[in-house]
Design a protein around this motif. Structure first.
Motif, PDB file in Angstrom:
ATOM      1  N   ILE A 187      39.071 -74.297  20.318  1.00 54.89           N
ATOM      2  CA  ILE A 187      40.083 -75.163  20.217  1.00 54.89           C
ATOM      3  C   ILE A 187      41.458 -74.645  20.317  1.00 54.89           C
ATOM      4  O   ILE A 187      42.204 -75.146  21.348  1.00 54.89           O
ATOM      5  N   LEU A 188      41.859 -73.767  19.805  1.00 51.40           N
ATOM      6  CA  LEU A 188      42.999 -72.866  19.937  1.00 51.40           C
ATOM      7  C   LEU A 188      43.141 -71.991  21.212  1.00 51.40           C
ATOM      8  O   LEU A 188      44.264 -71.467  21.413  1.00 51.40           O
ATOM      9  N   ALA A 189      41.880 -71.752  21.647  1.00 47.98           N
ATOM     10  CA  ALA A 189      41.892 -70.617  22.827  1.00 47.98           C
ATOM     11  C   ALA A 189      42.414 -69.316  22.379  1.00 47.98           C
ATOM     12  O   ALA A 189      43.114 -68.455  23.140  1.00 47.98           O
ATOM     13  N   PHE A 238      45.161 -83.499  17.173  1.00 50.62           N
ATOM     14  CA  PHE A 238      45.630 -83.834  18.725  1.00 50.62           C
ATOM     15  C   PHE A 238      46.460 -82.578  19.209  1.00 50.62           C
ATOM     16  O   PHE A 238      46.102 -82.033  20.182  1.00 50.62           O
ATOM     17  N   ALA A 239      47.726 -82.666  18.335  1.00 49.46           N
ATOM     18  CA  ALA A 239      48.408 -81.654  18.571  1.00 49.46           C
ATOM     19  C   ALA A 239      47.910 -80.102  18.564  1.00 49.46           C
ATOM     20  O   ALA A 239      48.209 -79.388  19.679  1.00 49.46           O
ATOM     21  N   MET A 240      46.846 -79.918  17.768  1.00 51.78           N
ATOM     22  CA  MET A 240      46.312 -78.546  17.720  1.00 51.78           C
ATOM     23  C   MET A 240      45.468 -78.185  18.970  1.00 51.78           C
ATOM     24  O   MET A 240      45.477 -77.304  19.649  1.00 51.78           O
ATOM     25  N   ASP A 256      44.943 -76.183  24.929  1.00 53.95           N
ATOM     26  CA  ASP A 256      44.538 -76.630  26.154  1.00 53.95           C
ATOM     27  C   ASP A 256      45.794 -76.512  26.940  1.00 53.95           C
ATOM     28  O   ASP A 256      45.488 -76.187  28.153  1.00 53.95           O
ATOM     29  N   ASN A 257      46.816 -76.910  26.447  1.00 57.00           N
ATOM     30  CA  ASN A 257      47.980 -77.123  27.410  1.00 57.00           C
ATOM     31  C   ASN A 257      49.318 -76.795  26.703  1.00 57.00           C
ATOM     32  O   ASN A 257      50.007 -77.836  26.409  1.00 57.00           O
ATOM     33  N   GLU A 258      49.529 -75.832  26.237  1.00 58.29           N
ATOM     34  CA  GLU A 258      50.671 -75.369  25.418  1.00 58.29           C
ATOM     35  C   GLU A 258      52.002 -75.905  25.777  1.00 58.29           C
ATOM     36  O   GLU A 258      52.752 -76.630  24.996  1.00 58.29           O
ATOM     37  N   THR A 314      49.848 -79.401  34.897  1.00 53.33           N
ATOM     38  CA  THR A 314      50.513 -79.151  33.870  1.00 53.33           C
ATOM     39  C   THR A 314      51.030 -80.299  32.869  1.00 53.33           C
ATOM     40  O   THR A 314      51.458 -79.886  31.706  1.00 53.33           O
ATOM     41  N   GLY A 315      50.774 -81.732  33.017  1.00 56.34           N
ATOM     42  CA  GLY A 315      51.296 -82.441  32.497  1.00 56.34           C
ATOM     43  C   GLY A 315      50.447 -83.249  31.494  1.00 56.34           C
ATOM     44  O   GLY A 315      50.834 -83.998  30.541  1.00 56.34           O
ATOM     45  N   THR A 316      49.214 -82.859  31.522  1.00 57.54           N
ATOM     46  CA  THR A 316      48.207 -83.576  30.687  1.00 57.54           C
ATOM     47  C   THR A 316      47.286 -82.416  30.163  1.00 57.54           C
ATOM     48  O   THR A 316      47.004 -81.236  30.637  1.00 57.54           O
TER      49      THR A 316
END
Lengths: 259, 300
Positions: B33-35, B163-165, B170-172, A91-93
């Motif tokens: 990229i945004l899934a 990167f943020a997008m 990837d991991n909201e 969850t952290g990366t």
């Protein structure tokens, strides 16, 4: 640093599944303190962290971070105060991104993001230096995808990311519980080292009594959404597992606490 | 004879593959990229064609028509994003709603169900009037344009916002705890994705010499097919690979279709064949036990 007053949170209010998670908690952690939070399953440990980080909103009570009221501030706006690590190393990366890209995102915690390059050369050297401290050889793998790392490596990287920009408050949510004992110990020692070196204000939730007693300079015990015991300073240092069990044995039905 | 036929399909596959490549590139942003399974695409492709055709007919220079098509596509994508993030409408449904709404919008824009562009000057007219084989300048133009867009996209995804997008898809949870408003990233990303799709629609309308209300039907499936083909060959380990895979996949997809048609595939069965291709590619891993589906998506 963090002050909470009269916090209350009930899930599924008014339904058959109603569950009182936090039932009136007052908490004060001053700057540079390392508090461990112990309690059995369902005691409200994780909900307490969720309330502090803004993942859930309290039904009643107030939360102040660094003097400002954040009770109803959305999660992403509290980010500049908080670093948080979860139990699950995934969850952290961001797995599909590289080690240096992950660090660069953590580097900008709570800051506005623009169209400048995500990773700059100067920062890359800085990341490399920081990664050396983990002693996992990750400093030579900056451009490798995080999905290539083991759970322990990922959690170590998460720890570095959470502390990179020196948050005002570090929240650790059973962050070593999903790792094998040896790796867990490594990550815990590393955590302690980073917290001490940077004098970080820290709240660590744990399931493990030994861990709760050994680390930090104060400890609170949660039971059914309330603080039933707290100990700090010299009395915390003198605390033993046996003593806690003697006093709270009846409430500690959860075997895993003592493992 | 058959062999000769295959070679004949290469220029047309290149031309069409490159013209449609930006659709695949747009779908890379939304799906990969945004899934985010964005179905706006069918509507925003026709939107691009509708806007550019109407404006050209109104006497607006084609280049401004294309810019306007891109802006309209961006807005359409943002609307889908807002439906999902602000009104909490399921991602698939949000896309379907916008696609349906765009059908009416496109009819309004065009004023009728199709506009012919064969007799007016488009952006491609000067290239078509050159004293060489028509394919050469058109393919060269599409090639340069597509790769400029590709490189700009790659660059964008190396920036702080980029990167943020990527992390949003990837991991909201993780990027939100780092202070990023992931809702805004979703809206912006879908805007970009549909801007690319509308751009492609605007190019295709001028290339084929007309725009039609139905020109976007099945575009999402065709785009997915292109991405899957490309990724099989090129991989998807980095953003630049994903964008390259979209372009190459788009060309190969058009090549496969052209060959299929030459071998006697009825044009009316094209979408069924494409759908079957995507089902095979997505479903194959599931048939082998223990393998995950190829597409990881949020909000469904």
């Amino acid at each position: 640093m963090i002050k909470a007053k009269g916090l209350k949170k009930t899930f599924n209010k008014g339904t058959i599944d109603e569950k009182v998670a936090i039932d009136g908690i007052d908490l004060h952690v001053s700057k540079g303190n390392f508090v461990t939070v112990i309690g059995s399953n369902g005691a409200g440990k994780t909900t307490l962290l969720n309330l502090i980080s803004g993942t859930v909103e309290p039904d009643a009570g107030e939360i102040f971070l660094d003097g400002s009221r954040v009770t109803h501030l959305p999660e992403h706006k509290r980010a500049k105060y908080l670093g948080r690590i979860f139990q699950n190393p995934l969850t952290g990366t961001a797995a599909s991104m590289t080690i240096e890209e992950n660090l660069a995102m953590a580097d900008l915690r709570g800051q506005p993001r623009g169209l400048r390059w995500g990773v700059t050369k100067a920062r890359r050297d800085f990341y490399r230096e920081k990664l050396k401290m983990l002693e996992l050889g990750l400093e030579d793998r900056l451009k490798e995808s995080v999905s290539m790392l083991s759970g322990g490596q990922r959690q170590s990287l998460t720890l570095l990311m959470a502390t990179l920009s020196l948050p005002k408050l570090l929240l650790l949510d059973e962050h070593t519980a999903a790792l094998d004992p040896k790796t867990a110990q490594r990550v815990m020692d590393l955590t302690d080292k980073i917290v001490r070196e940077n004098n970080l204000t820290t709240i660590m939730v744990t399931h493990n009594m030994h861990q709760a007693i050994r680390y930090g300079n104060s400890m609170i015990m949660l039971h059914e959404g309330r603080i039933i015991f707290d100990s700090e300073g010299d009395s915390k240092r003198a605390l033993t597992v046996e003593e806690v069990v003697r006093r709270f044995g009846a409430d500690l039905k959860d075997e895993t606490l003592l493992s | 004879m058959l062999f000769y036929g295959f070679w004949r399909t290469i220029p047309i596959s290149l031309e069409q593959g490159l013209a449609y490549a930006l659709v695949a590139l747009g779908i890379v942003i939304s799906f990969r990229i945004l899934a985010f399974p964005d179905l706006t695409v069918d509507g925003s492709f026709a939107l691009g064609g509708a806007v550019v055709s109407r404006l050209i007919m109104e006497g607006v220079p084609p280049i401004y028509g294309i810019l306007m098509a891109i802006i309209c596509g961006f807005i359409a994508g943002c609307c889908t994003g807002l439906l999902n993030t602000r009104l909490k409408i399921n991602s698939l449904l949000a896309g379907i709603l916008m696609m349906t709404i765009l059908y009416s919008v496109n009819l309004r824009i065009m004023g009728r169900s199709n506009i012919q562009l064969l007799t007016v000057n488009t952006l491609l007219t000067p290239l078509e009037n050159l004293d060489v084989n028509r394919f050469i300048p058109i393919i060269a133009f599409f090639f340069v344009l597509t790769f400029i867009v590709k490189f700009l996209t790659d660059m964008f995804f190396q920036t702080q916002i980029g990167f943020a997008m990527r992390a949003t898809g990837d991991n909201e949870q993780m990027i939100r705890t780092l202070g990023v408003n992931t809702d805004n990233m979703t809206v912006l990303g879908l805007g970009m994705s549909n801007a690319f799709v509308a751009f492609s629609g605007a190019l295709v309308a001028q290339d084929q010499g007309f725009s039609d209300i139905g020109m976007g039907i099945g575009m999402i499936v065709a785009g997915l097919a292109a991405i899957i083909i490309g990724e099989t060959l090129i991989g998807k380990t980095t953003v630049s690979r994903m964008t390259l895979a979209a372009i190459v996949g788009s060309i190969i997809y058009k090549f496969i279709i052209a060959i299929g048609l030459r071998l006697g595939l009825a044009p009316t069965d094209l979408k069924m064949a494409t759908g079957g291709m995507v089902i095979l590619a997505l479903g194959f891993p599931a048939l082998k036990k223990g393998k995950e589906a190829k597409l990881h998506l949020r909000g469904v």
